[in-house]
Design a protein around this motif. Structure first.
Motif, short mmCIF file in Angstrom:
data_model
loop_
_atom_site.label_atom_id
_atom_site.label_comp_id
_atom_site.label_asym_id
_atom_site.label_seq_id
_atom_site.Cartn_x
_atom_site.Cartn_y
_atom_site.Cartn_z
N ILE A 191 38.65 39.37 45.89
CA ILE A 191 38.16 39.97 46.79
C ILE A 191 37.00 39.94 46.21
O ILE A 191 36.64 40.25 46.62
CB ILE A 191 39.10 40.15 48.25
CG1 ILE A 191 40.02 39.19 48.50
CG2 ILE A 191 37.59 41.11 48.76
CD1 ILE A 191 41.32 40.07 49.43
N CYS A 192 37.53 40.81 45.47
CA CYS A 192 36.25 42.06 44.82
C CYS A 192 35.31 40.98 44.02
O CYS A 192 34.02 40.66 44.42
CB CYS A 192 36.66 42.62 44.19
SG CYS A 192 35.42 44.04 43.14
N ALA B 111 42.21 48.65 47.69
CA ALA B 111 42.92 48.19 48.51
C ALA B 111 44.05 48.78 48.58
O ALA B 111 45.57 48.42 49.53
CB ALA B 111 43.40 46.85 47.94
N ALA C 120 43.16 43.30 52.06
CA ALA C 120 43.52 42.59 50.84
C ALA C 120 44.59 43.86 50.69
O ALA C 120 44.76 45.04 50.72
CB ALA C 120 41.99 43.51 49.98
N THR C 121 44.99 43.31 49.52
CA THR C 121 46.37 43.66 48.48
C THR C 121 45.62 44.33 47.44
O THR C 121 44.82 43.59 46.95
CB THR C 121 47.71 43.22 49.18
OG1 THR C 121 47.50 42.26 48.18
CG2 THR C 121 48.20 42.80 50.22
N LYS C 122 46.56 44.93 46.64
CA LYS C 122 46.09 45.36 45.74
C LYS C 122 46.48 44.02 44.06
O LYS C 122 45.39 44.09 43.42
CB LYS C 122 46.85 47.00 44.89
CG LYS C 122 47.01 47.81 45.46
CD LYS C 122 48.19 49.05 44.86
CE LYS C 122 47.42 50.08 45.20
NZ LYS C 122 48.86 50.63 44.63
N THR D 177 45.58 40.23 46.14
CA THR D 177 44.46 39.93 46.07
C THR D 177 43.18 40.81 46.27
O THR D 177 42.88 39.87 46.09
CB THR D 177 44.89 39.99 47.73
OG1 THR D 177 44.99 40.48 48.93
CG2 THR D 177 45.80 38.98 48.11
N TRP D 178 42.88 42.12 45.66
CA TRP D 178 41.54 42.86 45.56
C TRP D 178 40.80 41.95 44.84
O TRP D 178 39.12 42.18 45.16
CB TRP D 178 42.35 44.21 45.57
CG TRP D 178 40.64 45.09 44.87
CD1 TRP D 178 40.36 45.33 44.36
CD2 TRP D 178 39.36 45.04 45.90
NE1 TRP D 178 39.13 46.27 44.31
CE2 TRP D 178 38.76 46.21 45.20
CE3 TRP D 178 39.32 44.17 46.81
CZ2 TRP D 178 37.41 45.69 45.52
CZ3 TRP D 178 37.47 44.38 47.54
CH2 TRP D 178 36.65 45.32 46.75
N GLU D 179 41.55 41.69 43.48
CA GLU D 179 40.47 41.66 41.93
C GLU D 179 39.21 39.91 42.53
O GLU D 179 38.52 39.73 42.61
CB GLU D 179 41.32 41.25 40.93
CG GLU D 179 40.79 40.23 40.26
CD GLU D 179 41.25 40.84 38.92
OE1 GLU D 179 40.91 40.07 37.50
OE2 GLU D 179 42.30 40.80 38.83
N ARG E 200 30.07 44.13 46.15
CA ARG E 200 30.70 44.53 44.98
C ARG E 200 31.07 45.55 43.97
O ARG E 200 32.07 46.56 43.95
CB ARG E 200 31.42 43.60 43.57
CG ARG E 200 32.11 43.44 42.74
CD ARG E 200 32.36 42.31 41.76
NE ARG E 200 30.97 41.62 41.27
CZ ARG E 200 30.16 41.21 41.29
NH1 ARG E 200 30.63 40.03 42.56
NH2 ARG E 200 29.82 40.36 40.35
N LEU F 274 36.42 45.83 54.42
CA LEU F 274 37.62 45.99 54.02
C LEU F 274 38.36 46.69 53.74
O LEU F 274 38.60 48.25 54.70
CB LEU F 274 37.07 46.16 52.26
CG LEU F 274 36.01 45.23 51.80
CD1 LEU F 274 35.81 45.83 50.18
CD2 LEU F 274 36.00 44.30 51.65
N GLY G 54 42.73 48.46 53.79
CA GLY G 54 43.80 48.34 52.99
C GLY G 54 44.73 46.89 53.59
O GLY G 54 45.64 48.63 54.44
#
Length: 460
Positions: free
Chosen positions: A27-28, A46, A19-21, A23-25, A36, A65, A67
């Motif tokens: 994915i979460c 992330a 995950a990146t910052k 894509t994290w939302e 979650r 997970l 980052g």
């Protein structure tokens, strides 16, 4: 090193979600409710390198997970997943989604599993990875095993890795692939016209030697590898300070990396005629050590004045390169841990390389980028060649000035490669000062994977 890879079906492996910052939302939002809440409660956001294991209802690990940098970031470390073997609990894992570069992430995972355990128990991580689809596992394993060889040789202290032990390690690599192995030892170096190798190593009770092995079809293009094998460097009579001597067990890093490269070439059965030359010495201090302003002949016939006994690596390489050039190879490559000037200019992670072959230079730079094995070209700047002039010999091994030390070293070596169709010189560090993803602190394999890719493209 045990294989870090598992052939079990991927469905039974624990998924690692990258995950990146950005894509994290999403994915979460896609996680089960309890997972979650667990991730949010633990503050996972992330950040690059952040790792969180999510529990299943039965208490086992449901998911990991991890980052990464943003896809648009100015710098993305494709080896970031190389920290995972040291972070994850024992188990079999798989990539649930694609990192920035799945092949390099898989290689980084393998490189990050390395442990040096010769002198104290250092169990390899009990972590396995099911390789992603489409990954050439044999090729990744080949590169990881070669890096292990180089790291093990460099990390072994000099009391157990002298010229004789280095020769034995080279012989084991050669015999594994059916190469023809030979070694010239001690006074035979003088009789067979390798005076510079003998001069540097004669002060040590551990006899100097020239390791020489050949492999492949003689009808194929000739590629010769030369590696600096100074098994410990005191600096000679121009003695290093204690801080400068501390990690000089790594001064045979050029030899270690050349052996790693040779192992990859032979294991891949590239269509070339390979020759490996390693001058192996210990630069010691005793009553018969070579001295500043001594003058020695070289194999090529040039006389060399000793400007500094701590510039010994280029001396032993000169004789080996002269021998290599006599065969007029299509490509002559040398590697050595040669100058502090290279570290001042480019730091420990970015070895300089030199060549006057423009096509070769472009290919090396591209292969290095693609393999995340960084190198940087520096110039063979002709005006500096005059700095090597001597009033009493054909050449001085070390100019008295403090400038351009890596360049003048390369210019010194260039005098001994006449006959080779192309020449490529690397001034490597061979050491990772601080642990980074996929690169544990200690001995390091530098430039070998980049050159292996180059050779694979040309002679695969």
């Amino acid at each position: 090193m045990p294989s870090p890879f598992e052939t079990a079906p991927a469905v039974t492996a624990i998924p690692i979600t990258f995950a990146t910052k950005t894509t994290w939302e999403a994915i979460c939002d896609g996680l089960p409710g309890t997972a979650r809440q667990f991730a949010l409660a633990n503050g996972f956001a992330a950040r690059p390198g952040a790792c969180l294991t999510l529990p299943a209802a039965d208490g086992k690990i449901a998911q990991v997970l991890f980052g990464l940098e943003e896809a648009t970031a100015k710098f993305r470390d494709p080896f970031r997943p190389g920290v995972l073997p040291g972070l994850l609990p024992p188990g079999v894992y798989r990539f649930a989604n694609a990192p920035h570069d799945a092949r390099l992430a898989t290689l980084a995972f393998a490189l990050g599993a390395y442990r040096f355990g010769r002198y104290r128990k250092s169990d390899a991580p009990e972590v396995k990875l099911v390789p992603p689809d489409g990954i050439d596992v044999a090729e990744i394993t080949r590169m990881a095993e070669a890096a292990t060889l180089a790291r093990d040789l460099i990390n072994t202290p000099s009391n157990d890795m002298g010229p004789e032990e280095l020769a034995l390690a080279a012989q084991q690599v050669a015999e594994r692939f059916g190469a023809q192995f030979g070694c010239i030892v001690g006074e035979d170096l003088v009789r067979r016209n390798f005076p510079l190798i003998h001069a540097v190593g004669m002060a040590s009770p551990r006899a100097p030697r020239l390791i020489d092995f050949s492999w492949g079809d003689p009808g194929h293009p000739r590629v010769t590898l030369v590696g600096k094998g100074v098994c410990f460097d005191t600096g000679g009579l121009d003695l290093k300070p204690s801080a400068g001597m501390l990690i000089m067990k790594k001064d045979m890093g050029g030899a270690a990396n050349v052996l790693a490269l040779a192992q990859m070439v032979m294991d891949a059965k590239l269509k070339l005629r390979l020759r490996v030359l390693i001058p192996a010495v210990e630069n010691a201090v005793s009553g018969n050590a070579f001295r500043p302003l001594d003058i020695f002949p070289s194999r090529k016939g040039l006389t060399v004045e000793i400007g500094n006994t701590d510039a010994e690596g280029r001396l032993i390489l000169a004789d080996a390169l002269a021998l290599a050039a006599e065969e007029k190879p299509d490509l002559l490559i040398d590697m050595g841990t040669l100058t502090g000037a290279a570290r001042v200019a480019l730091g420990p992670d970015l070895p300089p390389f030199y060549t006057d072959d423009e096509t070769l230079a472009l290919d090396v730079a591209r292969c290095a980028r693609e393999e995340n094995d960084p190198v940087w070209r520096l110039p063979l700047w002709p005006p500096y060649d005059a700095w090597l002039d001597s009033k009493t010999a054909n050449v001085n091994n070390a100019p008295s000035g403090a400038f351009a030390g890596s360049i003048t070293c390369a210019l010194f070596l260039q005098r001994f490669v006449e006959g080779a169709k192309s020449w490529l010189h690397f001034d490597i560090f061979g050491w990772t000062p601080t642990t980074r993803p996929g690169r544990p602190e200690g001995g390091e394999c530098q430039a070998a994977r980049a050159v292996y890719k180059l050779l694979g493209e040309r002679y695969g």
